[in-house]
Write a protein that holds these residues in place. Sequence first.
Motif, short mmCIF file in Angstrom:
data_model
loop_
_atom_site.label_atom_id
_atom_site.label_comp_id
_atom_site.label_asym_id
_atom_site.label_seq_id
_atom_site.Cartn_x
_atom_site.Cartn_y
_atom_site.Cartn_z
N GLU A 2 6.38 -1.85 65.72
CA GLU A 2 6.52 -1.17 67.00
C GLU A 2 7.48 -1.90 67.93
O GLU A 2 8.20 -1.28 68.72
N LYS A 3 7.54 -3.22 67.81
CA LYS A 3 8.49 -4.01 68.59
C LYS A 3 9.93 -3.65 68.19
O LYS A 3 10.80 -3.47 69.06
N ARG A 4 10.17 -3.54 66.87
CA ARG A 4 11.51 -3.18 66.40
C ARG A 4 11.90 -1.79 66.89
O ARG A 4 13.05 -1.56 67.29
N ILE A 5 10.96 -0.85 66.85
CA ILE A 5 11.25 0.51 67.32
C ILE A 5 11.62 0.48 68.79
O ILE A 5 12.58 1.13 69.23
N TYR A 6 10.88 -0.29 69.57
CA TYR A 6 11.15 -0.39 71.01
C TYR A 6 12.54 -0.97 71.28
O TYR A 6 13.32 -0.42 72.07
N TYR A 7 12.88 -2.07 70.60
CA TYR A 7 14.19 -2.69 70.82
C TYR A 7 15.33 -1.80 70.34
O TYR A 7 16.42 -1.79 70.94
N ASP A 8 15.09 -1.05 69.28
CA ASP A 8 16.10 -0.10 68.82
C ASP A 8 16.35 0.98 69.89
O ASP A 8 17.50 1.39 70.12
N MET A 9 15.28 1.40 70.54
CA MET A 9 15.41 2.41 71.59
C MET A 9 16.17 1.85 72.79
O MET A 9 16.99 2.53 73.41
N VAL A 10 15.89 0.58 73.11
CA VAL A 10 16.59 -0.07 74.21
C VAL A 10 18.08 -0.17 73.92
O VAL A 10 18.93 0.15 74.77
N GLU A 11 18.42 -0.59 72.70
CA GLU A 11 19.83 -0.71 72.32
C GLU A 11 20.53 0.65 72.33
O GLU A 11 21.69 0.76 72.75
N GLU A 12 19.83 1.66 71.86
CA GLU A 12 20.41 3.00 71.83
C GLU A 12 20.67 3.51 73.25
O GLU A 12 21.72 4.12 73.54
N ALA A 13 19.72 3.23 74.16
CA ALA A 13 19.89 3.66 75.55
C ALA A 13 21.07 2.95 76.21
O ALA A 13 21.86 3.55 76.94
N LYS A 39 23.65 1.63 74.65
CA LYS A 39 24.88 2.07 73.98
C LYS A 39 25.40 3.38 74.57
O LYS A 39 26.61 3.58 74.73
N ASN A 40 24.48 4.29 74.87
CA ASN A 40 24.85 5.61 75.37
C ASN A 40 24.75 5.71 76.89
O ASN A 40 24.86 6.81 77.44
N ASN A 41 24.52 4.55 77.53
CA ASN A 41 24.44 4.49 78.99
C ASN A 41 23.40 5.49 79.53
O ASN A 41 23.64 6.20 80.50
N LYS A 42 22.26 5.51 78.87
CA LYS A 42 21.18 6.41 79.27
C LYS A 42 19.98 5.61 79.78
O LYS A 42 19.83 4.42 79.48
N GLN A 43 19.14 6.29 80.53
CA GLN A 43 17.92 5.64 81.01
C GLN A 43 16.95 5.45 79.85
O GLN A 43 16.81 6.31 78.99
N MET A 44 16.28 4.30 79.87
CA MET A 44 15.33 4.00 78.81
C MET A 44 14.14 4.96 78.87
O MET A 44 13.48 5.07 79.89
N PRO A 45 13.88 5.69 77.78
CA PRO A 45 12.74 6.62 77.78
C PRO A 45 11.42 5.86 77.73
O PRO A 45 11.36 4.70 77.34
N ASP A 46 10.36 6.54 78.15
CA ASP A 46 9.03 5.93 78.06
C ASP A 46 8.69 5.66 76.60
O ASP A 46 8.97 6.48 75.72
N PHE A 47 8.09 4.50 76.37
CA PHE A 47 7.76 4.14 74.98
C PHE A 47 6.27 3.83 74.90
O PHE A 47 5.76 3.00 75.65
N GLN A 48 5.58 4.49 73.99
CA GLN A 48 4.17 4.25 73.76
C GLN A 48 3.96 3.90 72.29
O GLN A 48 4.17 4.74 71.42
N PRO A 49 3.59 2.65 71.99
CA PRO A 49 3.38 2.27 70.58
C PRO A 49 2.32 3.14 69.92
O PRO A 49 1.38 3.59 70.58
N ASP A 50 2.48 3.37 68.64
CA ASP A 50 1.56 4.21 67.88
C ASP A 50 0.54 3.33 67.16
O ASP A 50 0.78 2.84 66.07
N PHE A 51 -0.62 3.13 67.81
CA PHE A 51 -1.67 2.30 67.24
C PHE A 51 -2.91 3.11 66.85
O PHE A 51 -3.94 2.53 66.51
N SER A 52 -2.82 4.41 66.91
CA SER A 52 -3.98 5.25 66.63
C SER A 52 -4.49 5.04 65.21
O SER A 52 -3.73 5.01 64.25
N GLY A 53 -5.82 4.88 65.11
CA GLY A 53 -6.44 4.68 63.80
C GLY A 53 -6.25 3.29 63.24
O GLY A 53 -6.66 3.02 62.10
N LYS A 54 -5.63 2.39 64.01
CA LYS A 54 -5.35 1.04 63.50
C LYS A 54 -5.90 -0.03 64.44
O LYS A 54 -5.42 -1.16 64.44
N GLU A 55 -6.87 0.33 65.23
CA GLU A 55 -7.42 -0.59 66.23
C GLU A 55 -8.02 -1.84 65.60
O GLU A 55 -7.92 -2.94 66.16
N TYR A 56 -8.65 -1.68 64.45
CA TYR A 56 -9.26 -2.84 63.79
C TYR A 56 -8.21 -3.88 63.42
O TYR A 56 -8.44 -5.09 63.56
#
Length: 350
Positions: A180-191, A193-210
Motif C-alpha cells: 500500500e505504501k508503494r501504491i501511495y508513492y506511485d500516486m504521488v509521483e503520477e500527480a 508528473k502531471n501537475n495534478k492535485q494528489m487524490p485521496d488515498f485509502q489503503p485497502d486493508f479489508s479482511g486483513k486486519e489480523y
Amino acid sequence: MEISKIGEFGLIDRLTKDLKNTNDSTRYGVGDDCAVLSYPNSEVLVTTDMLMEGVHFDLTYIDLKHLGYKSAMVNISDVVAMNGTPRQITVSVALGKRFTVEDMEEFFSGVRLACEKCGVDIVGGDTTSSYTGLAISITCIGEAQKNDIVYRNGAHDTDLICVSGDLGAAYMGLQLLEREKRIYYDMVEEAKKNNKQMPDFQPDFSGKEYLLQRQLQPEARRDIIARLREAGIRPTAMMDISDGLSSELQHICRQSGVGCRVYEKNIPIDYQTAVMAEELNMNVTTCALNGGEDYELLFTVPIGDYEKVEQLEDIRVIGHITRKELGTMLVSRDGQEFELLAQGWNPLKK
C-alpha cells in the motif's frame, strides 16, 4: 510543542511524572542516576534491543503509539522466552527535530500500555538527539528461579518441537503495508508528473486486519508459559520467534548440538496469511519459515509430555529433535526432505 522549549529533563518529567511502581523488586525507579532493584532470592534476566528507523520500522505506516507498544513488547518477549517474569524496563530514545513533545507522549503512551498489560515498571532510560532518524533502545529486566530458566542449549534427541500460535502473519502484514505504501508513492509521483492535485488515498486493508495486528501489535506469550506451568511441562529449550522459525531452529540445534525434523504439514498458518501469500504470489511455507516478527514461542519438550502438550490450546507439535549428524531438515507435504536453511531476518547480512 517543540522539545527544545522544555529540554531533555522537562521532557522526561512530563513523560514520567505519574509513573507508579508495582513490583516489590523495584526499590527506586525514575529520578536518580540509577534505578535500585532487589532480587535476593531469584536469578536476574536482562535483555536489550535497539530499533532503528528505516531498518526496523517505517513511520510511513506505523504510528508512534503502536511503535512504543511494539518496542516494549518485543523486549518483554525475550524475558518470557527464558521462562522468566518481566519486572522492569528502561527506555532510551534518540530523536530528530521533526519530533514534538506530543509525538513523544504518543510513543510513551504505547510503551506504558504494554508495560501495564504485563505488570512491568518503567524505571529509567535516556534521551538524546539524532541526525539519522528515530532510534529506540529498550532494556527489560526480569526474574526467574534458577531451576526454572530455560536456555536454547537444552534440546535432546527425540524431544518434540512445538510452537505457539501461528506463523507468517506478521510478515504478511508487513508485505501488505509495503504494497500500500508503494501504491501511495506511485500516486504521488503520477500527480507530480502531471501537475495534478494528489487524490485521496485509502489503503485497502479489508479482511486483513489480523495481519496488521500481528505486525503492528505483537504480544509476548506469557499465557503459553502459564499453561505449560499448569500442565507440569518444563521445556528443555526455548526462544521467541523474532527472526523467523528457520533461523530460531538453527539457533537451538546449534547450541544444543542436535539436528531436527520439521514437518511442513504441521506448521500452523492462519487463513488470512495463506490468502495474502497467494495474492502476492508467495510461497506461504517460506513466509512462515523465514518471515519473522511473530514473537511466538518455539520450544522443545520431552517426548513423554506428548499427550500433555496435545491437550493444550494454541500449541502445535511441528517436529522432533534428532542426532546432530542427521542434520536440520524440513519434511515436505509429499515426504521429501530438504535442508532447513536459516533465511530469516539478519540486519547485518549483505
